[in-house]
Every structure is written in structure tokens, then in C-alpha cells.
Design an enzyme around this catalytic site. Structure first.
Site, short mmCIF file in Angstrom:
data_model
loop_
_atom_site.label_atom_id
_atom_site.label_comp_id
_atom_site.label_asym_id
_atom_site.label_seq_id
_atom_site.Cartn_x
_atom_site.Cartn_y
_atom_site.Cartn_z
CG HIS A 1 -2.26 -1.14 1.27
ND1 HIS A 1 -3.04 -0.92 0.32
CD2 HIS A 1 -2.30 -2.00 2.03
CE1 HIS A 1 -3.85 -1.71 0.45
NE2 HIS A 1 -3.54 -2.52 1.63
CB CYS B 1 -2.17 4.04 -3.44
SG CYS B 1 -3.64 3.29 -4.65
#
Length: 291
Positions: A135, A177
Site C-alpha cells: 500500500h 498508490c
């Protein structure tokens, strides 16, 4: 088989962005070394605009695959990342890299792993590569226990911290991200030097950062086939490793992700989205994989 240019690939599984907020809202070493003595290799190594590849090995590749996160972070598992990890291991092994692989690393473990590798002697290596699967947010990469500044991981390879890699390419490929913006896409209508002699180089020189998405945007990962970026990266590296320079290959990765993928998800407002990788190069020469 790759879809024709302009056609969007339909994949099984569901696409998910690699961010927290959405969930809360050596086998070729000798061969390559021997190749360096032939005429074509000699010409390449004498080219001041081309990185030398006449080393015993192409280098070490660290792959960190973070899938499961501590409950305290509130982060869901990154389903599909194991496909990315397997593809990365196969691709970088085929390129000749010696792999260091680690699953589910905390912030401290990621830093310890990379600092340890940076302290090793890379004199016999032509380059260094690192693949980070996790992430993320802008400027951040997540360990299993929370976020870490990306620069805190790359700093181990800058300047005098890793002298045996000075003047050699250091490649980072980041699937994560970089924000929460969504890319709706837009419709288009088609129309019918001398060798380096300085004893000092910038500490940021000879790095390439290949981010899966542009600053501020989500990065998509398919639960069955892996992330769009890693699918494209591994395919383009395999297809063009003997033909093109690395930045040219990465341009084809950009094109593949931009034109061939579109999000398919049951999350309201998240379907039909697009993505464009972002390549930041501080390389000072052309990087060709040895053949």
C-alpha cells in the site's frame, strides 16, 4: 497474448486500488561475463553514454511483497500481490539478477533489509534493483505496521553509503498508490559526450524510480492477475530486454497500462477508471540489459 493497441483487456477477478483510504471509505552470471569479451560488448562498454555491463553479474534485486497488515493499521490484505511477486521473481531471475525476497515486512524490517544490502560489496555487480509491492500514499510506502517515507528506504544507496554502486544504475520499481485521486480517462480522436572524468557526482545521480501511478492517484491491482503495472512491467521487460534501452522499455510499460487496462469493480464510483505510471529517471547513461 497482449491485446492490440487501443483495446482494453478484460481480466478475471476484481480490480482494487492499492491504498488504505478506499477500504475505510545467478544462473546466467558466467554467460554474461563471457559475453563481455566479444566485439559488440567491447564497443558497448567503451561508449560513454552507455552503462558498463562487463561485470561478473548484473546485480542484486530485492523484492519486498507486503500483503497482510497489522490489524491496528485498518488495512485490508492486498489480494493478487502474490501474483506480482511471482512474476517479478521470474522476470528478474531471467534478467540475471540474484534475488533477495521478503514477505510482509514491517517498516523496521524493510529498512534493515535494504540497509544491509547497501552495506555489501557490489564491486562485481553492474547495477542494483528493488521491487516494492505494498500500500502507499504520496511519498510513503507501507510496512505491515504502518507508513514509511520512501526516501528513508532509498537513502541507503545514495552518496557514500554504498560506494561500490557509485556511478552504477540503481532501479526502484514501486507498486503502490500515491494518493486518492481517480483517473476517468479522456477520449481522443486519431489523426489520418566524452567519458566521465569528474571525481564528484550528485548523490541523486544514476537512480531510476518507476512508480505504478502518477503523483496523487490510486494504483490498481487485480485480485486474480496482479497489478496492472507489474503485469505490464514484467511483460515489456521480457519482450524487449534484448532490443531496447530501459527507459524505452518503461515508455512501453506506460503505454500498456494507459491503453490496455480499465478498472472493473463493484465499488460505486470506482469502475471504468484508468492509470498511467510515472517514470522518474536520474540515469546518466543508457541502460541496456546484457544479452
Amino acid at each position: 497474448m497482449a491485446a492490440p493497441l487501443g483495446d482494453t483487456e478484460v481480466q478475471s477477478g476484481e480490480d482494487a486500488p492499492d491504498a488504505l483510504k478506499i477500504f475505510t471509505r545467478k544462473k546466467d552470471g558466467l554467460k554474461r561475463a563471457a559475453a563481455a569479451v566479444d566485439g559488440s560488448s567491447s564497443r558497448a562498454e567503451s561508449d560513454p553514454f552507455r552503462y558498463r555491463m562487463d561485470y561478473p553479474c548484473i546485480g542484486t534485486c530485492v523484492i519486498i511483497n507486503n500483503k497482510n497488515f497489522h490489524r491496528s493499521t485498518g488495512m485490508s490484505p492486498r489480494n493478487g500481490t502474490d501474483v506480482d511477486a511471482a512474476n517479478a521473481m521470474k522476470t528478474f531471475t531471467n534478467l540475471g539478477y540474484e534475488l533477495r525476497f521478503a514477505n510482509d515486512q514491517t517498516r523496521a524490517q524493510m529498512s534493515e533489509l535494504l540497509s544491509g544490502v547497501s552495506s555489501e560489496d557490489h564491486s562485481a555487480s553492474a547495477s542494483f534493483a528493488c521491487v516494492l509491492l505494498s500500500h502507499g500514499d504520496e511519498g510513503l510506502i507501507y510496512g505491515t505496521d504502518g507508513p514509511e517515507k520512501f526516501e528513508n528506504l532509498t537513502r541507503w544507496f545514495k552518496g557514500g553509503r554504498c560506494p561500490s554502486l557509485l556511478g552504477k544504475p540503481k532501479l526502484f520499481f514501486i507498486q503502490a498508490c500515491r494518493g486518492t485521486a481517480l483517473d476517468d480517462g479522456v477520449s481522443i480522436e486519431p489523426d489520418s559526450v566524452d567519458a566521465q572524468t569528474s571525481e564528484r557526482i550528485p548523490v541523486e545521480a544514476d537512480f531510476l524510480y518507476a512508480y505504478s501511478t502518477a503523483p496523487g492517484y490510486y494504483s490498481w491491482r487485480n485480485t486474480s492477475n496482479g497489478s496492472w503495472f507489474m503485469q505490464a512491467l514484467c511483460q515489456m521487460l521480457e519482450d524487449y530486454k534484448e532490443q531496447l534501452e530501459l527507459v524505452q522499455i518503461m515508455t512501453r510499460v506506460n503505454r500498456k497500462v494507459a491503453l490496455h487496462f480499465e478498472s472493473s469493480t463493484n465499488l460505486p464510483g470506482f469502475g471504468g477508471k484508468r492509470q498511467i505510471p510515472c517514470i522518474v529517471s536520474m540515469l546518466t547513461k543508457d541502460f541496456y540489459f546484457p544479452v
